[in-house]
Design a protein around this motif. Structure first.
Motif, PDB file in Angstrom:
ATOM      1  N   GLY A   3       0.807  -1.216   0.000  1.00  8.98           N
ATOM      2  CA  GLY A   3       0.000   0.000   0.000  1.00  8.98           C
ATOM      3  C   GLY A   3       0.836   1.259   0.000  1.00  8.98           C
ATOM      4  N   ALA A   4       1.934   1.255   0.762  1.00  3.14           N
ATOM      5  CA  ALA A   4       2.812   2.424   0.824  1.00  3.14           C
ATOM      6  C   ALA A   4       3.577   2.621  -0.481  1.00  3.14           C
ATOM      7  CB  ALA A   4       3.780   2.288   1.995  1.00  3.14           C
ATOM      8  N   ALA A   5       3.860   1.521  -1.172  1.00  2.00           N
ATOM      9  CA  ALA A   5       4.620   1.586  -2.421  1.00  2.00           C
ATOM     10  C   ALA A   5       3.772   2.066  -3.595  1.00  2.00           C
ATOM     11  CB  ALA A   5       5.211   0.215  -2.747  1.00  2.00           C
ATOM     12  N   ASP A   6       2.471   1.863  -3.525  1.00  2.33           N
ATOM     13  CA  ASP A   6       1.569   2.258  -4.607  1.00  2.33           C
ATOM     14  C   ASP A   6       1.248   3.749  -4.477  1.00  2.33           C
ATOM     15  OD1 ASP A   6      -1.289   2.764  -5.680  1.00  2.33           O
ATOM     16  OD2 ASP A   6      -0.767   0.830  -6.560  1.00  2.33           O
ATOM     17  N   HIS A   7       1.607   4.528  -5.490  1.00  3.25           N
ATOM     18  CA  HIS A   7       1.478   5.980  -5.389  1.00  3.25           C
ATOM     19  C   HIS A   7       0.047   6.443  -5.173  1.00  3.25           C
ATOM     20  CE1 HIS A   7       5.549   6.898  -7.584  1.00  3.25           C
ATOM     21  NE2 HIS A   7       5.697   6.255  -6.444  1.00  3.25           N
ATOM     22  N   LYS A   8      -0.888   5.954  -5.958  1.00  2.00           N
ATOM     23  CA  LYS A   8      -2.270   6.410  -5.803  1.00  2.00           C
ATOM     24  C   LYS A   8      -2.852   5.927  -4.483  1.00  2.00           C
ATOM     25  CE  LYS A   8      -6.041   4.752  -7.920  1.00  2.00           C
ATOM     26  NZ  LYS A   8      -7.066   4.478  -8.946  1.00  2.00           N
ATOM     27  N   ASN A   9      -2.587   4.702  -4.108  1.00  2.00           N
ATOM     28  CA  ASN A   9      -3.116   4.169  -2.859  1.00  2.00           C
ATOM     29  C   ASN A   9      -2.569   4.935  -1.657  1.00  2.00           C
ATOM     30  OD1 ASN A   9      -4.463   1.691  -1.369  1.00  2.00           O
ATOM     31  ND2 ASN A   9      -2.450   1.966  -0.452  1.00  2.00           N
ATOM     32  N   SER A  10      -1.266   5.209  -1.665  1.00  2.00           N
ATOM     33  CA  SER A  10      -0.678   5.917  -0.518  1.00  2.00           C
ATOM     34  C   SER A  10      -1.157   7.368  -0.457  1.00  2.00           C
ATOM     35  CB  SER A  10       0.855   5.859  -0.567  1.00  2.00           C
ATOM     36  OG  SER A  10       1.356   6.445  -1.751  1.00  2.00           O
ATOM     37  N   MET A  11      -1.433   7.968  -1.617  1.00  2.00           N
ATOM     38  CA  MET A  11      -1.981   9.331  -1.601  1.00  2.00           C
ATOM     39  C   MET A  11      -3.418   9.311  -1.085  1.00  2.00           C
ATOM     40  SD  MET A  11      -1.263  12.468  -1.952  1.00  2.00           S
ATOM     41  CE  MET A  11       0.291  12.460  -2.850  1.00  2.00           C
ATOM     42  N   LYS A  12      -4.193   8.298  -1.444  1.00  2.00           N
ATOM     43  CA  LYS A  12      -5.529   8.140  -0.868  1.00  2.00           C
ATOM     44  C   LYS A  12      -5.428   8.034   0.652  1.00  2.00           C
ATOM     45  CE  LYS A  12      -8.181   4.944  -2.564  1.00  2.00           C
ATOM     46  NZ  LYS A  12      -8.572   3.641  -3.152  1.00  2.00           N
ATOM     47  N   ALA A  13      -4.486   7.217   1.110  1.00  2.00           N
ATOM     48  CA  ALA A  13      -4.305   7.031   2.552  1.00  2.00           C
ATOM     49  C   ALA A  13      -3.903   8.344   3.228  1.00  2.00           C
ATOM     50  CB  ALA A  13      -3.257   5.950   2.815  1.00  2.00           C
ATOM     51  N   ALA A  14      -3.084   9.146   2.551  1.00  2.29           N
ATOM     52  CA  ALA A  14      -2.660  10.429   3.109  1.00  2.29           C
ATOM     53  C   ALA A  14      -3.847  11.381   3.250  1.00  2.29           C
ATOM     54  CB  ALA A  14      -1.587  11.063   2.221  1.00  2.29           C
ATOM     55  N   ILE A  15      -4.706  11.428   2.238  1.00  4.25           N
ATOM     56  CA  ILE A  15      -5.903  12.262   2.301  1.00  4.25           C
ATOM     57  C   ILE A  15      -6.775  11.838   3.482  1.00  4.25           C
ATOM     58  CG2 ILE A  15      -8.049  12.869   1.114  1.00  4.25           C
ATOM     59  CD1 ILE A  15      -6.456  12.486  -1.548  1.00  4.25           C
ATOM     60  N   LEU A  16      -6.923  10.540   3.647  1.00  5.83           N
ATOM     61  CA  LEU A  16      -7.746  10.016   4.738  1.00  5.83           C
ATOM     62  C   LEU A  16      -7.113  10.280   6.096  1.00  5.83           C
ATOM     63  CD1 LEU A  16      -8.755   6.638   3.062  1.00  5.83           C
ATOM     64  CD2 LEU A  16     -10.157   8.692   3.301  1.00  5.83           C
ATOM     65  N   LEU A  17      -5.788  10.208   6.169  1.00  7.36           N
ATOM     66  CA  LEU A  17      -5.113  10.512   7.433  1.00  7.36           C
ATOM     67  C   LEU A  17      -5.293  11.983   7.788  1.00  7.36           C
ATOM     68  CD1 LEU A  17      -3.362   9.695   9.798  1.00  7.36           C
ATOM     69  CD2 LEU A  17      -1.336  10.058   8.371  1.00  7.36           C
ATOM     70  N   TYR A  18      -5.246  12.853   6.792  1.00  7.05           N
ATOM     71  CA  TYR A  18      -5.511  14.267   7.048  1.00  7.05           C
ATOM     72  C   TYR A  18      -6.916  14.443   7.625  1.00  7.05           C
ATOM     73  CZ  TYR A  18      -1.486  16.831   5.162  1.00  7.05           C
ATOM     74  OH  TYR A  18      -0.239  17.400   4.978  1.00  7.05           O
ATOM     75  N   ASP A  19      -7.879  13.755   7.047  1.00 10.03           N
ATOM     76  CA  ASP A  19      -9.256  13.853   7.550  1.00 10.03           C
ATOM     77  C   ASP A  19      -9.356  13.295   8.965  1.00 10.03           C
ATOM     78  OD1 ASP A  19     -12.250  14.274   6.852  1.00 10.03           O
ATOM     79  OD2 ASP A  19     -12.187  12.199   7.589  1.00 10.03           O
ATOM     80  N   ASN A  20      -8.702  12.183   9.209  1.00  7.83           N
ATOM     81  CA  ASN A  20      -8.718  11.577  10.534  1.00  7.83           C
ATOM     82  C   ASN A  20      -8.083  12.503  11.571  1.00  7.83           C
ATOM     83  OD1 ASN A  20      -9.159   8.958  12.107  1.00  7.83           O
ATOM     84  ND2 ASN A  20      -6.997   9.335  12.503  1.00  7.83           N
ATOM     85  N   ASN A  21      -6.985  13.148  11.199  1.00 12.28           N
ATOM     86  CA  ASN A  21      -6.335  14.092  12.111  1.00 12.28           C
ATOM     87  C   ASN A  21      -7.179  15.346  12.307  1.00 12.28           C
ATOM     88  OD1 ASN A  21      -4.143  12.406  12.508  1.00 12.28           O
ATOM     89  ND2 ASN A  21      -2.895  13.364  10.929  1.00 12.28           N
ATOM     90  N   LEU A  22      -7.881  15.763  11.261  1.00 13.60           N
ATOM     91  CA  LEU A  22      -8.758  16.917  11.394  1.00 13.60           C
ATOM     92  C   LEU A  22      -9.890  16.617  12.377  1.00 13.60           C
ATOM     93  CD1 LEU A  22      -9.631  19.758  10.627  1.00 13.60           C
ATOM     94  CD2 LEU A  22     -10.804  18.790   8.625  1.00 13.60           C
ATOM     95  N   GLU A  23     -10.385  15.391  12.362  1.00 14.00           N
ATOM     96  CA  GLU A  23     -11.401  14.996  13.341  1.00 14.00           C
ATOM     97  C   GLU A  23     -10.867  15.187  14.757  1.00 14.00           C
ATOM     98  OE1 GLU A  23     -14.188  11.119  14.420  1.00 14.00           O
ATOM     99  OE2 GLU A  23     -12.140  10.812  13.722  1.00 14.00           O
ATOM    100  N   TYR A  24      -9.627  14.800  14.982  1.00 13.66           N
ATOM    101  CA  TYR A  24      -8.994  14.966  16.295  1.00 13.66           C
ATOM    102  C   TYR A  24      -8.903  16.449  16.656  1.00 13.66           C
ATOM    103  CZ  TYR A  24      -5.464  14.785  19.981  1.00 13.66           C
ATOM    104  OH  TYR A  24      -4.783  14.934  21.162  1.00 13.66           O
ATOM    105  N   PHE A  25      -8.482  17.282  15.701  1.00 12.22           N
ATOM    106  CA  PHE A  25      -8.334  18.713  15.980  1.00 12.22           C
ATOM    107  C   PHE A  25      -9.679  19.369  16.296  1.00 12.22           C
ATOM    108  CE2 PHE A  25      -4.343  18.694  13.161  1.00 12.22           C
ATOM    109  CZ  PHE A  25      -3.530  18.493  14.256  1.00 12.22           C
ATOM    110  N   ILE A  26     -10.716  18.997  15.583  1.00  8.53           N
ATOM    111  CA  ILE A  26     -12.039  19.565  15.855  1.00  8.53           C
ATOM    112  C   ILE A  26     -12.486  19.195  17.262  1.00  8.53           C
ATOM    113  CG2 ILE A  26     -14.487  19.419  15.233  1.00  8.53           C
ATOM    114  CD1 ILE A  26     -13.578  19.194  12.302  1.00  8.53           C
ATOM    115  N   ARG A  27     -12.197  17.967  17.644  1.00  5.67           N
ATOM    116  CA  ARG A  27     -12.575  17.485  18.978  1.00  5.67           C
ATOM    117  C   ARG A  27     -11.797  18.213  20.065  1.00  5.67           C
ATOM    118  NH1 ARG A  27     -11.693  12.474  17.875  1.00  5.67           N
ATOM    119  NH2 ARG A  27      -9.901  12.083  19.201  1.00  5.67           N
ATOM    120  N   LYS A  28     -10.522  18.472  19.825  1.00  3.08           N
ATOM    121  CA  LYS A  28      -9.653  19.075  20.842  1.00  3.08           C
ATOM    122  C   LYS A  28      -9.603  20.603  20.788  1.00  3.08           C
ATOM    123  CE  LYS A  28      -8.097  15.267  22.754  1.00  3.08           C
ATOM    124  NZ  LYS A  28      -8.321  14.948  24.188  1.00  3.08           N
TER     125      LYS A  28
END
Length: 223
Positions: free
Chosen positions: A125-150
Motif C-alpha cells: 500500500g505504501a509503495a503504490d502511489h495512488k493508494n498511498s496518496m488516498k491514505a494520506a488524504i484520509l489521514l488528514y481527515d482523521n487528524n482533522l477529526e482529532y483537531f475539531i474534537r480538541k
C-alpha cells in the motif's frame, strides 16, 4: 514538465477514486472526505518527504528537481523500495508502527475508512502511489477529526490549518495540538512561531512546506 505534472495527477486520481467510492469524512459528518481536505493540502507531501531541510534552503531548485528527476525516470516505481530506519515507506513515507494495543498509522486508516478499499498490506500500500496518496488524504481527515474534537469547530477556518495538518502528518496530531494550544495562549497561533512547541523534525517539515508554497511548487515547474 511531465514529471511536475505527475504528483498533481496522482492527487487528482486519488481524489477521484475516493469521490467515486463516496468515502465520507469523519471530521465533518455529511460531507465527502474530498470536500473536506483540499487537493493542495496533500500535493506537497512527496516533496516534503523526499527532500532534505538544509537543501530546501540552500539549493531549493536542486532539491525539488531531484525529486522530479526520480519521478521522471522511475514513474510509478519511484520510491517504491524506500523505507527509512523509522519504518516510513514509499513516496509519502507512511508508517505502520503499532504501539501496544494501538494499530499503526496505515492500519488505522485502513480500518477507519473501509469504504476506501485501501490495499491492506502495508508495504504494498505504501509503495503504490495512488493508494498511498488516498491514505494520506484520509489521514488528514482523521487528524482533522482529532483537531475539531480538541480545538473546536472553528479550527477548520484557521489560517494555519494546512500547516497544522502537515505537522500532524509528520509528528502526530497530539503534539501538533499541544503546540498550537500553547501558541494560542501566548497569542502566537497566527504567527510563524506557532511551531516552536513542535519536535525539531516537525518544525523542519513545516518550514519546508512554507518554502514550497513560497516557490509555488509544483506549478512553477509546469511552464
Amino acid at each position: 514538465k511531465d514529471a511536475a505534472q505527475y504528483p498533481p495527477s496522482i492527487v487528482q486520481a486519488a481524489r477521484d477514486d475516493l469521490a467515486a467510492k463516496q468515502v465520507r469524512s469523519r471530521a465533518v459528518p455529511g460531507k465527502l472526505v474530498t470536500e473536506v481536505i483540499p487537493a493542495d493540502f496533500v500535493a506537497p507531501l512527496p516533496f516534503l518527504e523526499q527532500t532534505d531541510l538544509g537543501e530546501m534552503f540552500l539549493i531549493f531548485d536542486d532539491a525539488v528537481e531531484r525529486v522530479l528527476g526520480n519521478l521522471a525516470y522511475n514513474g510509478p516505481k519511484a520510491y517504491t523500495l524506500t523505507c527509512n530506519g523509522a519504518g516510513a515507506c514509499g513516496w509519502v513515507q507512511f508508517t505502520d508502527n503499532a504501539k501496544g494495543k494501538n494499530l499503526g498509522t496505515y492500519s488505522t486508516v485502513v480500518v477507519r475508512y473501509p469504504e476506501a478499499e485501501l490495499i491492506r498490506d502495508f508495504r504494498k500500500g505504501a509503495a503504490d502511489h495512488k493508494n498511498s496518496m488516498k491514505a494520506a488524504i484520509l489521514l488528514y481527515d482523521n487528524n482533522l477529526e482529532y483537531f475539531i474534537r480538541k480545538l473546536g469547530k472553528d479550527i477548520v477556518r484557521h489560517p494555519r490549518l494546512k500547516e497544522l495538518l502537515a505537522a500532524a502528518y509528520n509528528g502526530g496530531p497530539e503534539r501538533a495540538a499541544q503546540a498550537f494550544v500553547k501558541a494560542q495562549k501566548e497569542g502566537r497561533d497566527t504567527q510563524d512561531s506557532w511551531t516552536d512547541g513542535l519536535l525539531r523534525e516537525t518544525r523542519g517539515f513545516v518550514a519546508k512546506l512554507r518554502q514550497l508554497e513560497e516557490h509555488n511548487v509544483p506549478e512553477r515547474y509546469l511552464d
